[in-house]
Design an enzyme around this catalytic site. Sequence first.
Site, short mmCIF file in Angstrom:
data_model
loop_
_atom_site.label_atom_id
_atom_site.label_comp_id
_atom_site.label_asym_id
_atom_site.label_seq_id
_atom_site.Cartn_x
_atom_site.Cartn_y
_atom_site.Cartn_z
N ASN A 7 0.87 -1.01 0.06
CA ASN A 7 -0.19 -0.05 0.02
C ASN A 7 0.98 1.30 -0.04
O ASN A 7 1.52 1.32 1.04
CB ASN A 7 -0.85 0.06 1.18
CG ASN A 7 -1.99 1.11 1.40
OD1 ASN A 7 -1.93 2.13 0.55
ND2 ASN A 7 -2.87 1.02 2.46
N LYS A 14 3.52 0.55 2.94
CA LYS A 14 3.32 -0.33 3.79
C LYS A 14 3.24 -1.73 3.16
O LYS A 14 2.86 -1.80 2.03
CB LYS A 14 1.90 -0.12 4.52
CG LYS A 14 1.78 0.85 5.36
CD LYS A 14 0.48 0.84 6.00
CE LYS A 14 -0.14 2.51 6.68
NZ LYS A 14 -1.34 2.67 6.47
N ARG A 95 -2.81 -1.98 -3.36
CA ARG A 95 -3.98 -1.45 -3.00
C ARG A 95 -3.98 -0.19 -4.11
O ARG A 95 -3.00 0.52 -4.04
CB ARG A 95 -3.97 -0.99 -1.59
CG ARG A 95 -5.15 -0.30 -1.57
CD ARG A 95 -5.35 0.38 0.00
NE ARG A 95 -6.50 1.09 0.23
CZ ARG A 95 -6.70 2.03 1.24
NH1 ARG A 95 -5.68 2.27 1.82
NH2 ARG A 95 -7.96 2.68 1.36
N HIS A 184 -12.95 2.23 0.72
CA HIS A 184 -12.99 1.28 1.69
C HIS A 184 -13.59 -0.15 1.15
O HIS A 184 -14.22 -0.80 1.66
CB HIS A 184 -13.84 1.81 3.16
CG HIS A 184 -12.98 2.61 3.78
ND1 HIS A 184 -13.83 3.65 4.33
CD2 HIS A 184 -11.99 3.04 3.88
CE1 HIS A 184 -13.06 4.75 5.18
NE2 HIS A 184 -11.81 4.35 4.78
N HIS A 212 -17.48 0.92 8.48
CA HIS A 212 -16.28 1.09 8.78
C HIS A 212 -15.84 2.10 9.39
O HIS A 212 -16.08 3.46 8.49
CB HIS A 212 -15.56 0.93 7.32
CG HIS A 212 -13.87 0.97 7.46
ND1 HIS A 212 -13.17 0.22 6.99
CD2 HIS A 212 -13.24 2.16 7.55
CE1 HIS A 212 -11.94 0.36 7.15
NE2 HIS A 212 -11.97 1.70 7.47
N GLY A 216 -10.48 7.23 8.60
CA GLY A 216 -11.71 7.49 7.64
C GLY A 216 -12.86 6.66 7.99
O GLY A 216 -12.57 5.74 8.38
N ARG A 245 -12.09 14.86 8.58
CA ARG A 245 -12.86 15.12 7.46
C ARG A 245 -14.40 15.52 7.88
O ARG A 245 -15.08 14.66 8.81
CB ARG A 245 -12.89 14.02 6.38
CG ARG A 245 -11.87 14.00 5.62
CD ARG A 245 -11.75 12.73 4.82
NE ARG A 245 -10.74 11.68 5.08
CZ ARG A 245 -10.81 10.54 4.85
NH1 ARG A 245 -11.38 9.97 3.87
NH2 ARG A 245 -9.65 9.59 5.29
N MET A 287 -9.93 9.32 18.18
CA MET A 287 -11.11 8.82 18.84
C MET A 287 -10.91 8.46 20.21
O MET A 287 -11.71 8.95 21.23
CB MET A 287 -11.89 7.61 18.30
CG MET A 287 -13.23 7.12 18.84
SD MET A 287 -14.37 8.58 19.12
CE MET A 287 -15.26 8.36 17.63
N ARG A 288 -9.65 7.84 20.53
CA ARG A 288 -9.67 7.44 22.02
C ARG A 288 -9.33 8.79 22.92
O ARG A 288 -9.83 9.01 24.05
CB ARG A 288 -8.28 6.70 22.16
CG ARG A 288 -8.48 5.02 22.18
CD ARG A 288 -7.14 4.24 21.88
NE ARG A 288 -6.68 4.89 20.58
CZ ARG A 288 -5.57 3.99 19.95
NH1 ARG A 288 -5.30 2.95 20.43
NH2 ARG A 288 -5.00 4.47 18.82
N GLY A 336 -14.65 1.02 15.08
CA GLY A 336 -16.03 0.16 15.17
C GLY A 336 -15.74 -1.16 15.84
O GLY A 336 -16.54 -1.80 16.63
N ASN A 338 -13.32 -1.30 18.38
CA ASN A 338 -12.94 -1.12 19.73
C ASN A 338 -13.73 -0.22 20.71
O ASN A 338 -13.49 -0.34 21.91
CB ASN A 338 -11.48 -0.64 19.46
CG ASN A 338 -10.43 -1.32 19.10
OD1 ASN A 338 -10.19 -2.58 19.46
ND2 ASN A 338 -9.76 -1.26 17.88
N GLU A 388 -7.81 -5.65 5.60
CA GLU A 388 -7.77 -5.21 4.09
C GLU A 388 -6.50 -6.00 3.51
O GLU A 388 -6.78 -6.53 2.16
CB GLU A 388 -7.76 -3.65 3.88
CG GLU A 388 -9.07 -3.14 4.68
CD GLU A 388 -8.93 -1.71 4.62
OE1 GLU A 388 -9.16 -1.06 3.48
OE2 GLU A 388 -8.69 -1.03 5.56
P1 AMP Z 1 -8.03 2.80 11.92
O1 AMP Z 1 -7.79 3.86 11.00
O2 AMP Z 1 -8.93 1.56 11.68
O3 AMP Z 1 -6.76 2.30 12.53
O4 AMP Z 1 -8.63 3.46 13.14
C1 AMP Z 1 -8.05 4.50 13.88
C2 AMP Z 1 -8.98 4.90 15.00
O5 AMP Z 1 -9.46 4.08 15.96
C3 AMP Z 1 -8.70 5.99 15.81
O6 AMP Z 1 -9.37 7.15 15.87
C4 AMP Z 1 -8.37 5.26 17.17
O7 AMP Z 1 -8.29 6.47 18.15
C5 AMP Z 1 -9.31 4.36 17.14
N1 AMP Z 1 -9.34 3.62 18.16
C6 AMP Z 1 -8.51 2.51 18.30
N2 AMP Z 1 -8.67 1.67 19.51
C7 AMP Z 1 -9.87 2.34 20.14
C8 AMP Z 1 -10.45 2.09 20.99
N3 AMP Z 1 -9.75 1.03 22.24
N4 AMP Z 1 -11.65 3.03 21.51
C9 AMP Z 1 -12.03 4.00 20.77
N5 AMP Z 1 -11.35 4.27 19.60
C10 AMP Z 1 -10.22 3.48 19.17
#
Ligand code: AMP
Length: 405
Positions: A7, A14, A95, A184, A212, A216, A245, A287-288, A336, A338, A388
């Site tokens: 990718n 990656k 990809r 996606h 998803h 993004g 976004r 998000m965390r 989604g 976690n 993916e």
């Molecule tokens: P991805 O692009 O699929 O790697 O997702 C990244 C997003 O997942 C980021 O906003 C992270 O903060 C969120 N994320 C990962 N682990 C957690 C968790 N335990 N709780 C809430 N958000 C999470």
Amino acid sequence: MKILVINTGSSSIKYELFDMAGPKVMASGMAEKIGEEESLIIHKRILSNGESTERREAVVIADHHEGMSRIVALLVDTEYGAVRDKNEIVAVGHRVVHGGEAFHSTTIIDEEVIAAIKKNIPLAPLHNPPNLVGIEVARSVFPNALQVAVFDTAFHQTIPKRAFLYAIPFELYEKERVRRYGFHGTSHAYVAARAAEYLCSPLGELNLITIHLGNGASMAAIKNGKCVDTTMGMTPLAGLVMGTRSGDVDPALPFFLADHLGMTPRETDALLNKESGLKGICGTNDMREVIEKMDAGDDRAKIALDLYAYRIKKYIGAYFAALEILDAVVFTAGIGENSPYIRELCSRGLDRLGIEIDLERNKLTGSGISEISSPDSQVKILVIPTNEELKIAQETKKAIANFLK
Ligand code: AMP
């Protein structure tokens, strides 16, 4: 059969090397900050007992060709490598973000395919050029391997006109191919297939909403196994609220910003793509961290989360109407998979639609597929980890089998 999945971004590569007997990951890693003052390679060799060894190199990597050559050196390294000879790798799966209308499925790369990916550059100016560089470099580094393109847009090519056309002069579609494409696709396709396995039902008989939620975010409405609508549009800016976004806004917003604030199209593009979403509302895109801020009493973080989940909930309703019958809602990707909090927020109050979340099960998800709906829920709610890279490897394997037939 060994397949390398890559990718390529504007300053990164990656990669994941698969042994398709299994299938299992033999090595993975990433070269980043290519072309900058100091680049970094993180390479992981995964042993058959599941243990792994990691090698980190802070080096100068001038360009993608040098990056790929270094990755190959690590893949065949006596200590950290996974293969003895690079010629053991029979195919490289790439990809590719935008296949436009030309590609409905995975394709063996030849000159014609390269020309078609180039033609789609105006539709994905940030993504298709580095993807093409990745293809070029892989062709020269792996001259004996087949190169295969797996498109983010391909899964959405079954969307009917009523869902992919914008209500603007039709000539813009005919001449410029302005329309909804969706992204996606590899992830939506992967989790849909996994849902079918889990539900012991042929995918062709299933109606699903796949959600998803990563950096993004997008949703897909899947009818009888085929995608019939998706939230992203001509570009990945449309639809859900994302990390940085905006997702859906009034299409007249850029004119307001231009007339009243003198913003140029480029500035507006940066504002909507890089400064909006969760970050725009509460200053943080991860998000965390947003959840931590909310827990610490930050009002803006609470508003950002409400907005984020409300948009998803609204699209669940819209896609239920589009599908008419719904078997399952599937959550996937970083958020989604976690965040029980987000899953609860966007599933709450949908009981009348037959979508009932079980709050206890929602908190107890493991590493595999989890069912988080209540036993009486007519619609299953599933959490399915996406993969993916594995999907790209599987698609690549399928494409070479067809090619060699
Ligand atoms: P991805 O692009 O699929 O790697 O997702 C990244 C997003 O997942 C980021 O906003 C992270 O903060 C969120 N994320 C990962 N682990 C957690 C968790 N335990 N709780 C809430 N958000 C999470």
